[in-house]
Design a protein around this motif. Structure first.
Motif, PDB file in Angstrom:
ATOM      1  N   CYS A  94       0.816  -1.234   0.000  1.00 28.11           N
ATOM      2  CA  CYS A  94       0.000   0.000   0.000  1.00 28.11           C
ATOM      3  C   CYS A  94       0.843   1.275   0.000  1.00 28.11           C
ATOM      4  N   VAL A  95       1.990   1.234   0.686  1.00 31.85           N
ATOM      5  CA  VAL A  95       2.762   2.477   0.793  1.00 31.85           C
ATOM      6  C   VAL A  95       3.601   2.638  -0.468  1.00 31.85           C
ATOM      7  N   PRO A  96       3.368   3.701  -1.230  1.00 30.83           N
ATOM      8  CA  PRO A  96       4.088   3.842  -2.504  1.00 30.83           C
ATOM      9  C   PRO A  96       5.552   4.224  -2.292  1.00 30.83           C
ATOM     10  N   THR A  97       6.354   3.974  -3.325  1.00 32.55           N
ATOM     11  CA  THR A  97       7.796   4.237  -3.197  1.00 32.55           C
ATOM     12  C   THR A  97       8.089   5.722  -2.994  1.00 32.55           C
ATOM     13  N   PHE A  98       7.206   6.607  -3.498  1.00 30.47           N
ATOM     14  CA  PHE A  98       7.504   8.028  -3.293  1.00 30.47           C
ATOM     15  C   PHE A  98       7.293   8.444  -1.843  1.00 30.47           C
ATOM     16  N   VAL A  99       6.745   7.549  -1.036  1.00 31.04           N
ATOM     17  CA  VAL A  99       6.665   7.804   0.412  1.00 31.04           C
ATOM     18  C   VAL A  99       7.827   7.096   1.112  1.00 31.04           C
ATOM     19  N   THR A 100       8.037   5.817   0.772  1.00 34.17           N
ATOM     20  CA  THR A 100       9.095   5.074   1.474  1.00 34.17           C
ATOM     21  C   THR A 100      10.484   5.671   1.192  1.00 34.17           C
ATOM     22  N   ALA A 101      10.711   6.094  -0.048  1.00 35.82           N
ATOM     23  CA  ALA A 101      12.059   6.588  -0.377  1.00 35.82           C
ATOM     24  C   ALA A 101      12.453   7.794   0.486  1.00 35.82           C
ATOM     25  N   PRO A 102      11.656   8.873   0.509  1.00 35.99           N
ATOM     26  CA  PRO A 102      12.070  10.008   1.355  1.00 35.99           C
ATOM     27  C   PRO A 102      12.107   9.651   2.845  1.00 35.99           C
ATOM     28  N   LEU A 103      11.196   8.756   3.284  1.00 33.79           N
ATOM     29  CA  LEU A 103      11.197   8.389   4.709  1.00 33.79           C
ATOM     30  C   LEU A 103      12.487   7.679   5.091  1.00 33.79           C
ATOM     31  N   LEU A 104      12.897   6.720   4.246  1.00 32.79           N
ATOM     32  CA  LEU A 104      14.136   5.991   4.546  1.00 32.79           C
ATOM     33  C   LEU A 104      15.343   6.939   4.482  1.00 32.79           C
ATOM     34  N   VAL A 105      15.308   7.860   3.526  1.00 34.15           N
ATOM     35  CA  VAL A 105      16.417   8.825   3.418  1.00 34.15           C
ATOM     36  C   VAL A 105      16.465   9.687   4.674  1.00 34.15           C
ATOM     37  N   LEU A 106      15.284  10.129   5.095  1.00 29.34           N
ATOM     38  CA  LEU A 106      15.210  10.986   6.285  1.00 29.34           C
ATOM     39  C   LEU A 106      15.802  10.273   7.499  1.00 29.34           C
ATOM     40  N   LEU A 107      15.443   8.983   7.635  1.00 28.08           N
ATOM     41  CA  LEU A 107      15.886   8.238   8.807  1.00 28.08           C
ATOM     42  C   LEU A 107      17.373   7.865   8.714  1.00 28.08           C
ATOM     43  N   PHE A 108      17.729   7.153   7.637  1.00 25.82           N
ATOM     44  CA  PHE A 108      19.064   6.554   7.591  1.00 25.82           C
ATOM     45  C   PHE A 108      20.151   7.503   7.072  1.00 25.82           C
ATOM     46  N   ALA A 109      19.748   8.494   6.255  1.00 30.32           N
ATOM     47  CA  ALA A 109      20.769   9.391   5.700  1.00 30.32           C
ATOM     48  C   ALA A 109      20.813  10.718   6.459  1.00 30.32           C
ATOM     49  N   SER A 110      19.646  11.370   6.576  1.00 29.91           N
ATOM     50  CA  SER A 110      19.679  12.714   7.172  1.00 29.91           C
ATOM     51  C   SER A 110      19.801  12.667   8.689  1.00 29.91           C
TER      52      SER A 110
END
Lengths: 307, 530
Positions: A140-156
């Motif tokens: 259900c969760v589209p990649t345009f949501v998961t991608a920024p979320l993962l970046v926010l958590l693991f990168a930023s």
């Protein structure tokens, strides 16, 4: 089996031809042309550019020329990237999509199958509900949501991984995009495997294997799993083609030089030749991978007949 | 656990299989600049480029007769000095002893060759028309005269003469522009149109080494550049990054040193969090809406003025865009060279309610009111900023009793509609090619053709622009152009909305970055603080 492969390859050519024909005329039916943009060319310059690429000739003549060129392996020049041919665009970017797609496929395959088996073996218990809940969320969760979320958590925030960039495909740069591409596939694969496993566990041959006193792991891996993978194999044919030809969102968020980005940009900019080149690659991949999935299905289940 | 190990192993295998190439990491003891540069260039051929991103790359490698200083001002480039004839029609440039990056001398003939190549119909360069003020240029470009008819001559290896049709005080702006970069004759004649692939040479501070489409372009310092001793950055990596939010994260993290764009609605926040990184400046660009001259209800000037008055530009720039854009009441932005900006209309300082009341009065005088409302459609590009602005305009016009519908279109389709005049009101923007009011005002000349979307046709306006073209005195020329613009604004064939702003996100460790209206920042002036 060789006969089947030959027959399928024989029918693939007309299919490919039809796909190219449909894509060619659909692309040309779209309003606009590759040389119109915010800064418009004077009409005489535009006419000259159109003539250079043969767009001043009747459409049917252009089509004939294009088919003849493709038959000789010439996909033409890119209309947008003036220093590059379509072959250059494909050559320079397909490798990246291939690495990303295959990595995501392996991660999704291994994780999805493991989760699917675990859920099926613990059907209607908390582990099953948990896996299926994660699977539904993954779909259900589209990649345009998961991608920024993962970046926010693991990168930023945690700063464990880079935000974006390809950097010649080093592992830290691969982890996040591969994870984003793999997550929805893990969800689908685990659901397919779970359903297949539940069905095959109730079959006579699994009951026989258990009656023979085989250890659990062997019953599961040797007898129940292979037929349970058949729906997955059918699914993976087109899914593989999708993964290998790149994803616009993942490539854009992670600034990756893959094919997916060029497919969409080229369509929007009416770069006819690049779009056609990508369509040909995509169609050929789908045809090849569908054939491969049929062959694997036959290898997995003796009940499948290749005829 | 086993699955995790397997996954890791699989990934490692794949990483091992990944394509190899020159690494994008900065080598030890070298000074690197990693720059987010919007999009991949369409080409790196100096005579064929036409975009900002392309000029950022090619302008680092190529140098014209003049070039930019750190603040974008014109300074000598390959030419050390120049003089003009008293009538301003003949310019003579004296070239320094410069070399191409392969050691061949840069001669006046390379400039002649570059200009002839640009205007040669066979090159199908898209920007040739900019130089039609050079004698013979238009005829050559249209294939009606041989290349030799172009009024550009190499008097000797170090002296170049350019003959013009009319005085052009903006010539020095164009001699630093991409259209007037030289072409390495010895290379282009040898390798043909594909010389940019494997045989790229340059006469500027950098040499382009690698172009990996979608990944990066790598340029290194040109040791044969005449001022190489004062160039600090050794390597430049230009990354095509279209997602400015992703680029912002990378600049903040130190993965990039500079990105050429910031998403407008992030600027206020970034100014608080990392103020030293944010650089905004008025840019040579204006957004506007054009009225189709064929639409009956828009033929009345009072209607067009009413619609212009009712647009709350300050709300758009200060509340919606918030990127430092400023409200536009003229086509030419403030700060353009060789110009004195026109007076803004008095109503621009009125309270908004008073403007609405006056707009209603004008509409009523033109025969539109509650019983007979004006009904119009705005065709606009479906990208974020135009969509936002057009919705606000719809709301503004609805408040004065106009019935407005929006027709968002994909960019290509919108431009197709504009060209064929299949619109009532169109949204558009214009970024000037060079820093001179002519680059704006020429758009509305009747002879401009398709890009004069509203088909504005006022012989007095055309005549003033023609007079300005033949005026050698800069102050008098500026006055003529200002009169033309004031006349055009009173006719209101279009409505300016806001002036663009350049938005750069730059690590404060990078020095040598000067704000300027053309938003040109040459990397030869930059350095990294130790």
């Amino acid at each position: 089996m060789l006969g089947l492969i030959a027959r399928r390859l024989f029918t693939a050519l007309p299919t490919l031809f039809l796909v190219i024909t449909a894509a060619f005329f659909m692309m040309r039916a779209a309003p606009g042309n590759p040389f119109q943009g915010e800064r418009q060319l004077p009409p005489e310059i535009e006419a000259r550019v159109m003539a250079k690429y043969g767009f001043d000739r009747p459409l049917i003549v252009q089509y004939g020329t294009y088919i003849a060129d493709v038959a000789h392996g010439d996909l033409g020049p890119s209309l947008k990237y003036k220093d590059k041919s379509v072959g250059d665009v494909l050559k320079e970017n397909f490798g990246v999509s291939l690495v990303l797609g295959l990595s995501a496929l392996i991660v999704a395959g291994v994780t999805g199958i493991a989760l699917g088996i675990a859920a099926a073996l613990r059907q209607n218990r908390p582990a099953d509900y948990l896996v299926m809940a994660v699977a539904v969320a993954g779909v259900c969760v589209p990649t345009f949501v998961t991608a920024p979320l993962l970046v926010l958590l693991f990168a930023s925030t945690l700063q464990w991984l880079p935000n974006a960039g390809w950097n010649n495909g080093t592992l830290p740069n691969l982890i996040l995009p591969v994870a984003v591409l793999a997550l929805p596939q893990i969800a689908i694969i685990s659901r397919l495997v779970r359903a297949g496993m539940i069905e095959s566990q109730r079959s006579n041959f699994v009951r026989t294997a258990r009656a023979k006193g085989l250890p659990d792991w062997r019953v599961v891996l040797r007898h129940a799993l292979p037929p349970a993978l058949i729906p997955l194999v059918s699914y993976l044919g087109p899914a593989c083609a999708g993964l290998l030809t790149g994803s616009l969102i993942v490539e854009r968020v992670f600034a990756l030089p893959g094919l997916g980005k060029f497919f969409v940009i080229s369509a929007l900019q009416r770069d006819y030749t690049v779009v056609m080149g990508m369509v040909i690659v995509y169609a050929a991949l789908i045809l090849a991978l569908n054939l491969l999935s049929d062959l694997i299905a036959a290898a997995l289940d003796p009940r499948v007949r290749l005829s | 656990m086993r699955a995790a190990v397997l996954i890791l192993a699989a990934m490692l295998v794949l990483v091992g299989c990944s394509p190899k190439g020159s690494t994008a990491a900065c080598a030890p003891a070298r000074t690197c600049l990693r720059m987010g540069n919007g999009a991949d260039p369409a080409t790196i051929d100096p005579q064929k480029i036409n975009g900002v991103e392309e000029d950022n790359i090619v302008g680092s490698a190529m140098m014209g007769l003049t070039t930019e200083d750190v603040n974008g001002n014109v300074i000598p480039g390959i030419a050390t000095r120049w003089e003009t004839s008293p009538d301003g029609l003949i310019w003579t440039f004296h070239l320094r002893d410069a070399k191409w990056s392969d050691g061949f001398p840069v001669t006046a003939d390379d400039f002649v060759f570059g200009l002839r190549r640009l205007l040669d119909p066979k090159t199908v360069a898209e920007y040739g028309y900019l130089l039609y003020f050079i004698r013979g240029a238009q005829a050559v470009n249209e294939g009606k005269a041989p290349l030799e008819a172009l009024g550009v001559m190499a008097l000797d290896a170090h002296t170049l003469q350019i003959k013009l049709l009319h005085p052009a005080p903006y010539l020095l702006q164009l001699t630093k522009h991409q259209t007037m970069y030289p072409a390495p004759r010895h290379i282009v004649e040898r390798y043909g149109e594909t010389w940019t692939k494997d045989h790229y040479v340059s006469d500027g501070p950098y040499v382009i080494q690698t172009w990996k489409l979608g990944d990066y372009i790598h340029a290194t310092k040109n040791p044969l550049f005449f001022d190489a001793n004062n160039v600090c950055i050794d390597d430049i990596y230009f990354y095509p990054i279209s997602d400015s939010i992703s680029a912002e994260r990378r600049v903040r993290r130190g993965e990039l040193d500079w990105n050429i764009d910031i998403q407008s609605n992030r600027i206020a926040r970034l100014r608080k969090e990392i103020p030293d990184y944010v650089h905004t400046n008025t840019w040579l660009g204006t957004t506007y809406i054009a009225f189709n001259a064929q639409v009956a209800s828009l033929k009345d000037k009072r209607v067009r003025h009413a619609l212009s008055m009712a647009i709350d530009r300050d709300f758009m720039t200060k509340k919606l865009l918030r990127g430092g854009q400023s409200s536009a009441y003229s086509f030419t932005p403030p700060g353009v060279a060789n110009y004195t900006p026109v007076q803004v209309p008095p109503w621009s300082s009125w309270p908004y309610e008073a403007r609405q009341a006056e707009a209603r009065r004008l509409l009523a005088a033109a025969g539109f009111g509650p019983g007979h409302p004006l009904k119009i459609e705005i065709t606009h590009r479906n990208t974020p900023d135009p969509s936002l602005i057009m919705s606000a305009i719809q709301s503004d016009w609805t408040s004065i009793g106009v019935q407005v519908s929006l027709a968002p279109e994909e960019g290509q389709i919108a431009y197709q509609s504009y060209r064929s005049r299949a619109f009532q009101i169109a949204d558009a923007g214009w970024i000037a090619d060079y820093n001179d009011p002519k680059s704006f005002l020429d758009q509305l000349q009747s002879k401009t053709g398709t890009m004069n979307y509203g088909d504005y046709n006022n012989p007095a306006y055309d005549s003033l622009l023609d007079q300005a073209d033949h005026e050698n005195d800069i102050a008098k020329r500026a006055a003529l152009l200002a009169r033309a613009e004031a006349l055009m604004l009173d006719d209101a064939p279009f409505v300016p909305i806001y002036f663009y702003v350049s938005k750069n996100l730059l690590n404060p460790n990078i020095t040598g970055f000067g704000p300027n209206i053309a938003d040109r920042h040459r990397i030869r002036w930059m350095c990294v603080k130790s």
